[in-house]
Design a protein around this motif. Structure first.
Motif, PDB file in Angstrom:
ATOM      1  N   ASP A   1      37.367  40.629  34.585  1.00 25.37           N
ATOM      2  CA  ASP A   1      38.674  41.149  34.159  1.00 25.37           C
ATOM      3  C   ASP A   1      38.819  41.097  32.643  1.00 25.37           C
ATOM      4  O   ASP A   1      39.276  42.059  32.013  1.00 25.37           O
ATOM      5  CB  ASP A   1      39.808  40.348  34.814  1.00 25.37           C
ATOM      6  CG  ASP A   1      40.008  40.708  36.276  1.00 25.37           C
ATOM      7  OD1 ASP A   1      39.459  41.739  36.704  1.00 25.37           O
ATOM      8  OD2 ASP A   1      40.707  39.956  36.980  1.00 25.37           O
ATOM      9  N   LEU A   2      38.439  39.968  32.071  1.00 28.23           N
ATOM     10  CA  LEU A   2      38.531  39.807  30.617  1.00 28.23           C
ATOM     11  C   LEU A   2      37.673  40.841  29.894  1.00 28.23           C
ATOM     12  O   LEU A   2      38.111  41.474  28.931  1.00 28.23           O
ATOM     13  CB  LEU A   2      38.089  38.401  30.218  1.00 28.23           C
ATOM     14  CG  LEU A   2      39.131  37.293  30.260  1.00 28.23           C
ATOM     15  CD1 LEU A   2      38.461  35.938  30.096  1.00 28.23           C
ATOM     16  CD2 LEU A   2      40.180  37.501  29.178  1.00 28.23           C
ATOM     17  N   ALA A   3      36.435  40.994  30.364  1.00 30.24           N
ATOM     18  CA  ALA A   3      35.520  41.937  29.724  1.00 30.24           C
ATOM     19  C   ALA A   3      36.072  43.365  29.789  1.00 30.24           C
ATOM     20  O   ALA A   3      36.003  44.113  28.804  1.00 30.24           O
ATOM     21  CB  ALA A   3      34.145  41.861  30.387  1.00 30.24           C
ATOM     22  N   GLU A   4      36.635  43.728  30.939  1.00 28.17           N
ATOM     23  CA  GLU A   4      37.200  45.070  31.084  1.00 28.17           C
ATOM     24  C   GLU A   4      38.389  45.280  30.151  1.00 28.17           C
ATOM     25  O   GLU A   4      38.501  46.305  29.477  1.00 28.17           O
ATOM     26  CB  GLU A   4      37.623  45.303  32.542  1.00 28.17           C
ATOM     27  CG  GLU A   4      36.461  45.551  33.486  1.00 28.17           C
ATOM     28  CD  GLU A   4      36.917  45.854  34.903  1.00 28.17           C
ATOM     29  OE1 GLU A   4      38.139  45.802  35.157  1.00 28.17           O
ATOM     30  OE2 GLU A   4      36.045  46.131  35.751  1.00 28.17           O
ATOM     31  N   MET A   5      39.307  44.296  30.126  1.00 22.36           N
ATOM     32  CA  MET A   5      40.485  44.395  29.255  1.00 22.36           C
ATOM     33  C   MET A   5      40.078  44.515  27.791  1.00 22.36           C
ATOM     34  O   MET A   5      40.595  45.357  27.053  1.00 22.36           O
ATOM     35  CB  MET A   5      41.377  43.161  29.422  1.00 22.36           C
ATOM     36  CG  MET A   5      42.140  43.077  30.726  1.00 22.36           C
ATOM     37  SD  MET A   5      43.178  41.576  30.734  1.00 22.36           S
ATOM     38  CE  MET A   5      43.643  41.502  32.463  1.00 22.36           C
ATOM     39  N   LEU A   6      39.150  43.667  27.376  1.00 22.47           N
ATOM     40  CA  LEU A   6      38.728  43.665  25.974  1.00 22.47           C
ATOM     41  C   LEU A   6      38.035  44.983  25.600  1.00 22.47           C
ATOM     42  O   LEU A   6      38.292  45.551  24.535  1.00 22.47           O
ATOM     43  CB  LEU A   6      37.795  42.481  25.712  1.00 22.47           C
ATOM     44  CG  LEU A   6      38.460  41.101  25.733  1.00 22.47           C
ATOM     45  CD1 LEU A   6      37.412  40.012  25.871  1.00 22.47           C
ATOM     46  CD2 LEU A   6      39.301  40.875  24.480  1.00 22.47           C
ATOM     47  N   THR A   7      37.169  45.454  26.482  1.00 22.72           N
ATOM     48  CA  THR A   7      36.462  46.710  26.225  1.00 22.72           C
ATOM     49  C   THR A   7      37.436  47.875  26.125  1.00 22.72           C
ATOM     50  O   THR A   7      37.315  48.741  25.247  1.00 22.72           O
ATOM     51  CB  THR A   7      35.417  46.975  27.324  1.00 22.72           C
ATOM     52  OG1 THR A   7      34.498  45.879  27.365  1.00 22.72           O
ATOM     53  CG2 THR A   7      34.648  48.260  27.042  1.00 22.72           C
ATOM     54  N   GLU A   8      38.411  47.897  27.030  1.00 24.44           N
ATOM     55  CA  GLU A   8      39.428  48.963  27.003  1.00 24.44           C
ATOM     56  C   GLU A   8      40.209  48.958  25.691  1.00 24.44           C
ATOM     57  O   GLU A   8      40.662  50.005  25.225  1.00 24.44           O
ATOM     58  CB  GLU A   8      40.401  48.787  28.180  1.00 24.44           C
ATOM     59  CG  GLU A   8      39.815  49.202  29.520  1.00 24.44           C
ATOM     60  CD  GLU A   8      40.690  48.805  30.689  1.00 24.44           C
ATOM     61  OE1 GLU A   8      41.811  48.285  30.436  1.00 24.44           O
ATOM     62  OE2 GLU A   8      40.274  48.988  31.843  1.00 24.44           O
ATOM     63  N   GLU A   9      40.367  47.780  25.098  1.00 27.77           N
ATOM     64  CA  GLU A   9      41.113  47.661  23.849  1.00 27.77           C
ATOM     65  C   GLU A   9      40.232  47.841  22.610  1.00 27.77           C
ATOM     66  O   GLU A   9      40.682  47.667  21.484  1.00 27.77           O
ATOM     67  CB  GLU A   9      41.824  46.304  23.782  1.00 27.77           C
ATOM     68  CG  GLU A   9      43.009  46.189  24.721  1.00 27.77           C
ATOM     69  CD  GLU A   9      44.078  47.223  24.417  1.00 27.77           C
ATOM     70  OE1 GLU A   9      44.459  47.361  23.236  1.00 27.77           O
ATOM     71  OE2 GLU A   9      44.537  47.905  25.349  1.00 27.77           O
ATOM     72  N   GLY A  10      38.956  48.147  22.820  1.00 29.56           N
ATOM     73  CA  GLY A  10      38.083  48.438  21.693  1.00 29.56           C
ATOM     74  C   GLY A  10      37.281  47.270  21.163  1.00 29.56           C
ATOM     75  O   GLY A  10      36.573  47.407  20.169  1.00 29.56           O
ATOM     76  N   TYR A  11      37.373  46.112  21.825  1.00 30.10           N
ATOM     77  CA  TYR A  11      36.567  44.959  21.402  1.00 30.10           C
ATOM     78  C   TYR A  11      35.153  45.089  21.969  1.00 30.10           C
ATOM     79  O   TYR A  11      34.928  45.763  22.975  1.00 30.10           O
ATOM     80  CB  TYR A  11      37.203  43.654  21.874  1.00 30.10           C
ATOM     81  CG  TYR A  11      38.567  43.387  21.292  1.00 30.10           C
ATOM     82  CD1 TYR A  11      38.719  42.851  20.018  1.00 30.10           C
ATOM     83  CD2 TYR A  11      39.719  43.679  22.028  1.00 30.10           C
ATOM     84  CE1 TYR A  11      39.974  42.613  19.486  1.00 30.10           C
ATOM     85  CE2 TYR A  11      40.980  43.446  21.506  1.00 30.10           C
ATOM     86  CZ  TYR A  11      41.101  42.917  20.232  1.00 30.10           C
ATOM     87  OH  TYR A  11      42.342  42.697  19.704  1.00 30.10           O
ATOM     88  N   ASP A  12      34.218  44.422  21.343  1.00 30.63           N
ATOM     89  CA  ASP A  12      32.821  44.460  21.764  1.00 30.63           C
ATOM     90  C   ASP A  12      32.465  43.115  22.398  1.00 30.63           C
ATOM     91  O   ASP A  12      32.349  42.109  21.703  1.00 30.63           O
ATOM     92  CB  ASP A  12      31.940  44.735  20.535  1.00 30.63           C
ATOM     93  CG  ASP A  12      30.462  44.837  20.889  1.00 30.63           C
ATOM     94  OD1 ASP A  12      30.140  44.925  22.081  1.00 30.63           O
ATOM     95  OD2 ASP A  12      29.636  44.829  19.952  1.00 30.63           O
ATOM     96  N   VAL A  13      32.303  43.086  23.720  1.00 33.89           N
ATOM     97  CA  VAL A  13      31.944  41.853  24.425  1.00 33.89           C
ATOM     98  C   VAL A  13      30.432  41.664  24.293  1.00 33.89           C
ATOM     99  O   VAL A  13      29.648  42.406  24.889  1.00 33.89           O
ATOM    100  CB  VAL A  13      32.364  41.903  25.915  1.00 33.89           C
ATOM    101  CG1 VAL A  13      31.925  40.625  26.631  1.00 33.89           C
ATOM    102  CG2 VAL A  13      33.875  42.084  26.039  1.00 33.89           C
ATOM    103  N   VAL A  14      30.030  40.667  23.501  1.00 34.93           N
ATOM    104  CA  VAL A  14      28.608  40.502  23.176  1.00 34.93           C
ATOM    105  C   VAL A  14      27.916  39.450  24.028  1.00 34.93           C
ATOM    106  O   VAL A  14      26.687  39.336  23.997  1.00 34.93           O
ATOM    107  CB  VAL A  14      28.426  40.147  21.679  1.00 34.93           C
ATOM    108  CG1 VAL A  14      28.867  41.304  20.798  1.00 34.93           C
ATOM    109  CG2 VAL A  14      29.171  38.867  21.311  1.00 34.93           C
ATOM    110  N   GLY A  15      28.691  38.652  24.784  1.00 33.76           N
ATOM    111  CA  GLY A  15      28.066  37.634  25.610  1.00 33.76           C
ATOM    112  C   GLY A  15      29.049  37.011  26.580  1.00 33.76           C
ATOM    113  O   GLY A  15      30.261  37.074  26.372  1.00 33.76           O
ATOM    114  N   GLU A  16      28.507  36.440  27.657  1.00 30.45           N
ATOM    115  CA  GLU A  16      29.326  35.758  28.657  1.00 30.45           C
ATOM    116  C   GLU A  16      28.647  34.456  29.050  1.00 30.45           C
ATOM    117  O   GLU A  16      27.418  34.383  29.122  1.00 30.45           O
ATOM    118  CB  GLU A  16      29.524  36.639  29.900  1.00 30.45           C
ATOM    119  CG  GLU A  16      30.258  37.936  29.615  1.00 30.45           C
ATOM    120  CD  GLU A  16      30.499  38.751  30.879  1.00 30.45           C
ATOM    121  OE1 GLU A  16      30.471  38.166  31.986  1.00 30.45           O
ATOM    122  OE2 GLU A  16      30.722  39.976  30.755  1.00 30.45           O
ATOM    123  N   ALA A  17      29.456  33.417  29.294  1.00 32.42           N
ATOM    124  CA  ALA A  17      28.933  32.115  29.688  1.00 32.42           C
ATOM    125  C   ALA A  17      29.759  31.554  30.837  1.00 32.42           C
ATOM    126  O   ALA A  17      30.962  31.793  30.913  1.00 32.42           O
ATOM    127  CB  ALA A  17      28.960  31.149  28.496  1.00 32.42           C
TER     128      ALA A  17
END
Length: 208
Positions: free
Chosen positions: A22-38
């Motif tokens: 959910d976080l990755a989708e929200m951030l991507t939709e807002e133009g942020y670049d998700v570079v990693g997940e832990a």
């Protein structure tokens, strides 16, 4: 959203896969670049050191190393600002997270309308911290300067309806214009709330 925010690289640290998604989708939709997940705090610290993101979003409750300990390591190394995720029942942990260096927090469940302001606040506060650290050498003076600047920002926000980033930018700009430190400008704002000082109301109205 500003171009700075669109370019921001984000690391997500959350042990629940659905929330990470959910976080990755929200951030991507807002133009942020998700570079990693832990999925745990230890991996989050390692990835933060390797990837050097602009922001880390970190859950408080995680395996191996909890989010507060991980946030302390990331913030302590000045790698990136940290936004802490907390369940409503964990509100008492927010102060511990702040003490560990977290710049903002989000209470679960959250909406995109909650996420973006928290991210922008964290990025803004982290930039402020860097600006203050470059101006003041000693840790004691840095902490005192930060307290004074925070108080001056609050006065500007109340008197001139500024946002927190606008108030800080005004203090920075006034310091450059008047060849003073941000601490000196903030001291003047606090000492002269009526705006009659040379660094006063006229300049404040011009810069808003």
């Amino acid at each position: 959203m500003s171009s700075e925010a669109q370019a921001s690289r984000v690391l997500i640290a959350e042990d629940e896969a659905l929330i990470r998604l959910d976080l990755a989708e929200m951030l991507t939709e807002e133009g942020y670049d998700v570079v990693g997940e832990a999925g745990d705090g230890e991996t989050a610290v390692r990835l933060a050191e390797e990837l050097r993101p602009d922001l880390v979003i970190m859950d408080i409750k995680m395996p191996i190393m909890d989010g507060i300990a991980a946030a302390e390591k990331i913030a302590g190394a000045r790698i990136a600002p940290v936004v802490i995720l907390t369940a409503f029942s964990q509100r008492d942990l927010v102060e511990r997270a702040r003490a560990a260096g977290a710049m903002a927090y989000l209470v679960k469940p959250f909406q995109k309308s909650d996420l973006v302001p928290a991210v922008e606040i964290a990025l803004s506060r982290f930039a402020e911290l860097h600006a203050l650290e470059s101006e003041v050498a000693s840790l004691t003076d840095r902490l005192e300067t930060r307290k004074v600047v925070e108080r001056a920002k609050g006065l500007l926000m109340a008197q001139f309806n500024m946002t927190e980033p606008q108030a800080f930018r005004w203090i920075q700009s006034a310091a450059m214009d008047h060849r003073m430190s941000m601490r000196q400008v903030s001291d003047r704002i606090i000492a002269d709330q009526t705006g009659s000082d040379s660094v006063g109301s006229e300049d404040q109205q011009k810069k808003t």
